[in-house]
Write an enzyme that holds these catalytic residues in place. Structure first.
Site, PDB file in Angstrom:
ATOM      1  N   HIS A 317       0.859  -1.290  -0.066  1.00  0.00           N
ATOM      2  CA  HIS A 317       0.195   0.008   0.010  1.00  0.00           C
ATOM      3  C   HIS A 317       0.806   1.176   0.049  1.00  0.00           C
ATOM      4  O   HIS A 317       1.816   1.257   0.719  1.00  0.00           O
ATOM      5  CB  HIS A 317      -1.036   0.150   1.214  1.00  0.00           C
ATOM      6  CG  HIS A 317      -2.198   1.332   1.093  1.00  0.00           C
ATOM      7  ND1 HIS A 317      -3.377   0.858   0.545  1.00  0.00           N
ATOM      8  CD2 HIS A 317      -2.250   2.338   1.070  1.00  0.00           C
ATOM      9  CE1 HIS A 317      -3.950   1.918   0.260  1.00  0.00           C
ATOM     10  NE2 HIS A 317      -3.334   2.858   0.772  1.00  0.00           N
ATOM     11  N   ALA A 318       0.616   2.186  -0.863  1.00  0.00           N
ATOM     12  CA  ALA A 318       1.559   3.176  -1.064  1.00  0.00           C
ATOM     13  C   ALA A 318       1.587   4.087   0.116  1.00  0.00           C
ATOM     14  O   ALA A 318       0.538   4.342   0.856  1.00  0.00           O
ATOM     15  CB  ALA A 318       1.139   4.081  -2.331  1.00  0.00           C
ATOM     16  N   HIS A 347      -0.913  11.702  -6.101  1.00  0.00           N
ATOM     17  CA  HIS A 347      -1.290  11.752  -4.788  1.00  0.00           C
ATOM     18  C   HIS A 347      -0.023  11.558  -3.731  1.00  0.00           C
ATOM     19  O   HIS A 347       0.068  12.456  -2.885  1.00  0.00           O
ATOM     20  CB  HIS A 347      -2.172  10.697  -4.541  1.00  0.00           C
ATOM     21  CG  HIS A 347      -2.500  10.516  -3.033  1.00  0.00           C
ATOM     22  ND1 HIS A 347      -3.699  11.473  -2.614  1.00  0.00           N
ATOM     23  CD2 HIS A 347      -2.061   9.988  -2.056  1.00  0.00           C
ATOM     24  CE1 HIS A 347      -3.922  10.980  -1.312  1.00  0.00           C
ATOM     25  NE2 HIS A 347      -3.011  10.173  -0.975  1.00  0.00           N
ATOM     26  N   GLU A 348       1.019  10.824  -4.121  1.00  0.00           N
ATOM     27  CA  GLU A 348       1.945  10.418  -3.025  1.00  0.00           C
ATOM     28  C   GLU A 348       2.918  11.580  -3.179  1.00  0.00           C
ATOM     29  O   GLU A 348       3.315  12.115  -2.108  1.00  0.00           O
ATOM     30  CB  GLU A 348       2.816   9.103  -3.393  1.00  0.00           C
ATOM     31  CG  GLU A 348       1.707   7.669  -3.229  1.00  0.00           C
ATOM     32  CD  GLU A 348       1.125   7.880  -1.814  1.00  0.00           C
ATOM     33  OE1 GLU A 348       0.192   7.330  -1.659  1.00  0.00           O
ATOM     34  OE2 GLU A 348       2.002   8.164  -0.628  1.00  0.00           O
ATOM     35  N   HIS A 351       2.234  14.343  -0.829  1.00  0.00           N
ATOM     36  CA  HIS A 351       2.686  14.459   0.463  1.00  0.00           C
ATOM     37  C   HIS A 351       4.357  15.000   0.482  1.00  0.00           C
ATOM     38  O   HIS A 351       4.566  15.727   1.485  1.00  0.00           O
ATOM     39  CB  HIS A 351       2.482  12.978   0.888  1.00  0.00           C
ATOM     40  CG  HIS A 351       1.395  12.628   0.947  1.00  0.00           C
ATOM     41  ND1 HIS A 351       0.212  13.198   1.857  1.00  0.00           N
ATOM     42  CD2 HIS A 351       0.657  11.424   0.680  1.00  0.00           C
ATOM     43  CE1 HIS A 351      -0.667  12.511   1.862  1.00  0.00           C
ATOM     44  NE2 HIS A 351      -0.693  11.220   0.867  1.00  0.00           N
ATOM     45  N   GLU A 375      -3.900  15.207   2.267  1.00  0.00           N
ATOM     46  CA  GLU A 375      -4.308  14.223   1.245  1.00  0.00           C
ATOM     47  C   GLU A 375      -4.727  14.838  -0.055  1.00  0.00           C
ATOM     48  O   GLU A 375      -5.024  14.361  -0.921  1.00  0.00           O
ATOM     49  CB  GLU A 375      -5.745  13.399   1.723  1.00  0.00           C
ATOM     50  CG  GLU A 375      -5.305  12.603   3.000  1.00  0.00           C
ATOM     51  CD  GLU A 375      -4.020  11.778   2.802  1.00  0.00           C
ATOM     52  OE1 GLU A 375      -3.277  11.385   3.749  1.00  0.00           O
ATOM     53  OE2 GLU A 375      -3.922  11.341   1.594  1.00  0.00           O
ATOM     54  N   HIS A 477      -6.732   0.256   5.319  1.00  0.00           N
ATOM     55  CA  HIS A 477      -6.694   1.651   6.641  1.00  0.00           C
ATOM     56  C   HIS A 477      -7.100   1.016   7.805  1.00  0.00           C
ATOM     57  O   HIS A 477      -6.691   1.768   8.891  1.00  0.00           O
ATOM     58  CB  HIS A 477      -7.404   2.697   6.059  1.00  0.00           C
ATOM     59  CG  HIS A 477      -6.717   3.326   4.778  1.00  0.00           C
ATOM     60  ND1 HIS A 477      -6.895   2.728   3.687  1.00  0.00           N
ATOM     61  CD2 HIS A 477      -5.910   4.529   4.765  1.00  0.00           C
ATOM     62  CE1 HIS A 477      -6.172   3.689   2.753  1.00  0.00           C
ATOM     63  NE2 HIS A 477      -5.733   4.521   3.465  1.00  0.00           N
ATOM     64  N   TYR A 487      -9.659  11.616   3.804  1.00  0.00           N
ATOM     65  CA  TYR A 487      -9.766  11.574   2.076  1.00  0.00           C
ATOM     66  C   TYR A 487     -11.142  11.980   1.738  1.00  0.00           C
ATOM     67  O   TYR A 487     -11.412  12.571   0.878  1.00  0.00           O
ATOM     68  CB  TYR A 487      -9.860  10.023   1.535  1.00  0.00           C
ATOM     69  CG  TYR A 487      -8.521   9.442   2.029  1.00  0.00           C
ATOM     70  CD1 TYR A 487      -8.491   8.358   3.212  1.00  0.00           C
ATOM     71  CD2 TYR A 487      -7.256   9.695   1.357  1.00  0.00           C
ATOM     72  CE1 TYR A 487      -7.260   7.969   3.532  1.00  0.00           C
ATOM     73  CE2 TYR A 487      -5.934   8.960   1.912  1.00  0.00           C
ATOM     74  CZ  TYR A 487      -6.005   8.214   2.829  1.00  0.00           C
ATOM     75  OH  TYR A 487      -4.950   7.510   3.178  1.00  0.00           O
TER      76      TYR A 487
HETATM   77  O1  LIG Z   1      -4.662   5.318   0.823  1.00  0.00           O
HETATM   78  C1  LIG Z   1      -4.403   6.065  -0.116  1.00  0.00           C
HETATM   79  C2  LIG Z   1      -3.046   6.535  -0.556  1.00  0.00           C
HETATM   80  C3  LIG Z   1      -2.120   6.252   0.927  1.00  0.00           C
HETATM   81  C4  LIG Z   1      -1.628   7.596   1.551  1.00  0.00           C
HETATM   82  O2  LIG Z   1      -0.764   8.348   0.736  1.00  0.00           O
HETATM   83  O3  LIG Z   1      -2.586   8.341   1.827  1.00  0.00           O
HETATM   84  C5  LIG Z   1      -1.012   7.341   2.911  1.00  0.00           C
HETATM   85  C6  LIG Z   1      -1.592   6.148   3.713  1.00  0.00           C
HETATM   86  C7  LIG Z   1      -0.794   5.844   4.874  1.00  0.00           C
HETATM   87  C8  LIG Z   1      -0.929   6.538   5.980  1.00  0.00           C
HETATM   88  C9  LIG Z   1       0.000   6.252   7.207  1.00  0.00           C
HETATM   89  C10 LIG Z   1       0.799   5.180   7.088  1.00  0.00           C
HETATM   90  C11 LIG Z   1       0.624   4.326   5.879  1.00  0.00           C
HETATM   91  C12 LIG Z   1      -0.049   4.646   4.781  1.00  0.00           C
HETATM   92  N1  LIG Z   1      -0.538   8.215   3.434  1.00  0.00           N
HETATM   93  C13 LIG Z   1       0.659   8.887   3.586  1.00  0.00           C
HETATM   94  O4  LIG Z   1       1.658   8.184   2.921  1.00  0.00           O
HETATM   95  C14 LIG Z   1       0.819   9.996   4.230  1.00  0.00           C
HETATM   96  C15 LIG Z   1       2.080  10.560   4.526  1.00  0.00           C
HETATM   97  C16 LIG Z   1       2.289  11.827   5.265  1.00  0.00           C
HETATM   98  C17 LIG Z   1       1.168  12.568   5.735  1.00  0.00           C
HETATM   99  C18 LIG Z   1      -0.059  11.960   5.385  1.00  0.00           C
HETATM  100  C19 LIG Z   1      -0.208  10.711   4.893  1.00  0.00           C
HETATM  101  N2  LIG Z   1      -5.260   6.398  -0.897  1.00  0.00           N
HETATM  102  C20 LIG Z   1      -6.715   6.025  -0.590  1.00  0.00           C
HETATM  103  C21 LIG Z   1      -7.813   6.885  -1.582  1.00  0.00           C
HETATM  104  C22 LIG Z   1      -7.370   7.826  -2.428  1.00  0.00           C
HETATM  105  C23 LIG Z   1      -7.463   9.151  -2.169  1.00  0.00           C
HETATM  106  N3  LIG Z   1      -6.791   9.855  -3.121  1.00  0.00           N
HETATM  107  C24 LIG Z   1      -6.556   8.934  -4.288  1.00  0.00           C
HETATM  108  C25 LIG Z   1      -6.077   9.218  -5.595  1.00  0.00           C
HETATM  109  C26 LIG Z   1      -5.767   8.073  -6.369  1.00  0.00           C
HETATM  110  C27 LIG Z   1      -6.166   6.824  -5.910  1.00  0.00           C
HETATM  111  C28 LIG Z   1      -6.802   6.490  -4.504  1.00  0.00           C
HETATM  112  C29 LIG Z   1      -6.883   7.809  -3.832  1.00  0.00           C
HETATM  113  C30 LIG Z   1      -6.982   4.605  -0.758  1.00  0.00           C
HETATM  114  O5  LIG Z   1      -6.138   3.754  -1.403  1.00  0.00           O
HETATM  115  O6  LIG Z   1      -8.040   4.060  -0.222  1.00  0.00           O
HETATM  116 ZN   LIG Z   2      -2.350  10.112   0.942  1.00  0.00          ZN
END
Ligand SMILES: O=C(CCC(O)(O)[C@H](Cc1ccccc1)NC(=O)c1ccccc1)N[C@@H](Cc1c[nH]c2ccccc12)C(=O)O
Ligand SMILES: [Zn+2]
Length: 588
Positions: A317-318, A347-348, A351, A375, A477, A487
């Site tokens: 998971h990214a 998206h990444e 961040h 996000e 999550h 989100y």
């Molecule tokens: O979960 C993510 C991407 C992962 C993340 O970049 O949000 C990641 C989640 C995470 C948080 C904490 C620990 C491990 C993973 N968040 C971060 O990397 C992050 C880093 C710094 C600050 C805040 C978040 N996207 C969501 C939905 C989503 C939102 N925007 C999108 C755009 C394209 C595709 C999917 C999505 C999902 O897949 O359900």
């Molecule tokens: Zn994110």
């Protein structure tokens, strides 16, 4: 209590330098585990989490000796953040160690789960099951993947989750929070936050209901009416995504006007031999065009942008990583060459851009104005990237046609990503908040999950539920303990940000065709907001960027207005579903 300004300043300076060292070490050890899942690396990470918790407890104890009432607003804000130590407040080391272990074990179950298909193949979620769910149009094949995944992931962690809830609640109650949900909502620093998001969701439901009705009608043509319950729900495994959270992979079946150039750029990316690196260079190029901060060399040297082929287990998971030393920033993503992963890469990188912009803030301010802001950054850029104009300019679609029919086709492709997501983004933490409050007890976990899925998302389980199922655990999550309402907030505010940046770029046309590429003024405006980090209350950051202080769904509604008219026309009275789940999914 201490009021002397010199002492206040030296405490803050000391904390800042010590915290950077502690957080750097924790990031490095966690990165090692996330990119190479072994018992040994898990133990190193869990040990480090205990050390880091001790540091936070000490900082908390020291901070409480100071008199906050005599401080500047900024220093008071810093102290409050230093004292918000979350589950590290648990001074019973056995309990904290157990909580961290349970959480890590659930995330590991999820990240290493594999499904044995009828063919005998053992498939992981990334990339295999994700691709199957996106490309198969065979009802039974989709069902086998969907049933297998829920059994191998959520099905293996139901009891662990109940313990995680108990231990997490106990830890945050030490800080005075009512429960974990209350603690997570406190980051929005808005007493009416729950009501605000409910009001936004209610405002957006008509848009979703129309899209749902349109998709249901098209899916009935593909799979046959007999596969759909009379309650109006869509079976959960038919939406092209393991969680039915985004429906973009159905774009070819759901495009209103056939015979126009496809909007799915996946095939063209593959044809042009796109690599993972090139996907991220494309994203980096956009930030550079805005005059924003490019990815540093350490990013390119140390990120993990593809799933390792050496047999290592990784958390696919990214995620984006700040190593808190102002120099080391990385992305971990098991990138595949698809339009969706081009979007996820933006998206990444959003961040990372936020990390870069606020890297000179004190450590306690190196955060989003609120979690939704973090996000939204990458997704805002992606709203420009995905326009036909921009996709044409980077050679991923042959021609741009902006006749009305092509416009509706484009809006449909964006709706499958952005509107389809809204109820999912909303319901995950509705479920979790009810669990943390104790309203939903373990024997009700799965029933309540499907109550929300049926009520808000209009999808239902294709098979009867059993007491051993734990479907929430099938979504990253939940086992990973990552909050989700962020989100939903992001999907609303990213359209406010997009509108503000398009205005700043002196763009005049319809919002859904705006591409801010190369606009330095837009880049400067966005950078100035990002530089704040969490140093100011989020309404101030919102005001700096959009000239208003509230979350507002109007820009999203305006963006999709032409599509809503089309859908109302198409659907007539054939829309909506019964709020209660169908009793027997196969009952027709
Ligand atoms: O979960 C993510 C991407 C992962 C993340 O970049 O949000 C990641 C989640 C995470 C948080 C904490 C620990 C491990 C993973 N968040 C971060 O990397 C992050 C880093 C710094 C600050 C805040 C978040 N996207 C969501 C939905 C989503 C939102 N925007 C999108 C755009 C394209 C595709 C999917 C999505 C999902 O897949 O359900
Ligand atoms: Zn994110």
């Amino acid at each position: 209590s201490i009021s002397d300004p010199t002492e206040i300043q030296s405490f803050l300076d000391n904390f800042n330098s010590q915290a950077q060292a502690v957080f750097y070490k924790q990031s490095e050890v966690s990165w090692t585990y996330y990119t190479n899942i072994t018992d040994y690396n898990q133990k190193l990470m869990l040990d480090e989490q205990l050390m880091s918790a001790k540091f936070s407890q000490e900082a908390y104890r020291n901070a409480t000796r100071f008199n906050l009432t005599v401080m500047t607003q900024e220093d008071r804000r810093l102290f409050i953040k230093i004292m918000d130590i979350g589950t590290a407040a648990q001074t019973n080391e056995t309990k904290l160690a157990y909580l961290n272990k349970v959480q890590s074990d659930m995330e590991t179950i999820y990240s290493t789960a594999k499904v044995t298909m009828p063919s005998g193949q053992r498939l992981p979620l990334d990339p295999d099951l994700t691709q199957l769910m996106a490309t198969s149009r065979n009802y039974d094949e989709l069902l086998a993947a969907w049933l297998g995944w829920r059994a191998e992931s959520g099905g293996k962690m139901k009891n662990l989750y109940a313990e995680y809830v108990e231990y997490n609640n106990e830890a945050v109650k030490i800080l005075g929070h009512a429960d974990t949900g209350a603690y997570w909502r406190s980051w929005y620093d808005t007493p009416t936050f729950e009501d605000d998001v409910r009001a936004l969701f209610d405002q957006l439901r008509p848009l979703y209901e129309q899209l749902h009705a349109y998709a249901r009608r098209k899916l009935k043509q593909i799979y046959g009416n007999d596969k759909f319950p009379s309650s109006g729900h869509i079976p959960a495994h038919l939406l092209g995504n393991m969680w039915a959270q985004q429906w973009s992979s159905l774009i070819d079946e759901l495009t209103p006007y056939k015979g126009k150039p496809t909007l799915d750029v996946t095939d063209e990316m593959v044809r042009q031999n796109y690599t993972a690196i090139r996907i991220f260079q494309t994203a980096d190029d956009f930030f550079k065009s805005l005059g924003m901060i490019p990815m540093p060399d350490t990013f390119w040297d140390k990120s993990l942008l593809e799933k390792p082929q050496d047999g290592r287990e990784v958390v696919c998971h990214a995620s984006a990583w700040d190593f808190y030393n102002g120099r080391d920033f990385r992305i971990k993503q098991c990138t595949v060459i698809t339009a969706e992963d081009l979007e996820t890469a933006h998206h990444e990188m959003g961040h990372i851009e936020y990390f870069l912009q606020y890297k000179d803030q004190p450590v306690s301010f190196r955060d989003g104005a609120n979690p939704g802001f973090h996000e939204a950054v990458g997704d805002v850029i992606s709203l420009s990237v995905q326009t036909p104009e921009h996709m044409h300019s980077i050679g991923l679609i042959p021609t741009v046609s902006n006749d009305t029919e092509s416009d509706i086709n484009f809006l449909m492709s964006m709706a499958l990503q952005k509107i389809a997501f809204l109820p999912f983004g909303y319901l995950i933490d509705q479920w979790r908040w009810s669990v943390f409050r104790g309203e939903t007890t373990p024997e009700k976990y799965n029933e309540e999950w499907w109550n929300l899925r049926c009520r808000y998302q209009g999808i239902s389980s294709p098979v009867p539920l059993t007491s051993s199922d734990f479907d929430p655990g099938a979504k990253y999550h939940i086992p990973a303990g990552v909050p989700y309402i962020r989100y939903f907030v992001s999907f609303v505010i990213q359209f406010q940000f997009h509108k503000a940046l398009c205005d700043e770029a002196n763009y005049r046309g319809p919002l859904h065709r705006c591409d801010i590429y190369n606009s330095k003024p837009a880049g400067t405006l966005l950078s100035n907001m990002l530089k704040l980090g969490s140093s100011k209350p989020w309404p101030e950051a919102m005001n700096l960027l959009t000239r208003q202080r509230k979350m507002d769904a109007q820009p999203l509604m305006d963006y999709f207005k032409p599509l809503l008219e089309y859908l109302r026309q198409e659907n007539g009275n054939d829309y909506g579903w019964h709020p209660i789940c169908p009793t027997d999914p196969t009952e027709i």
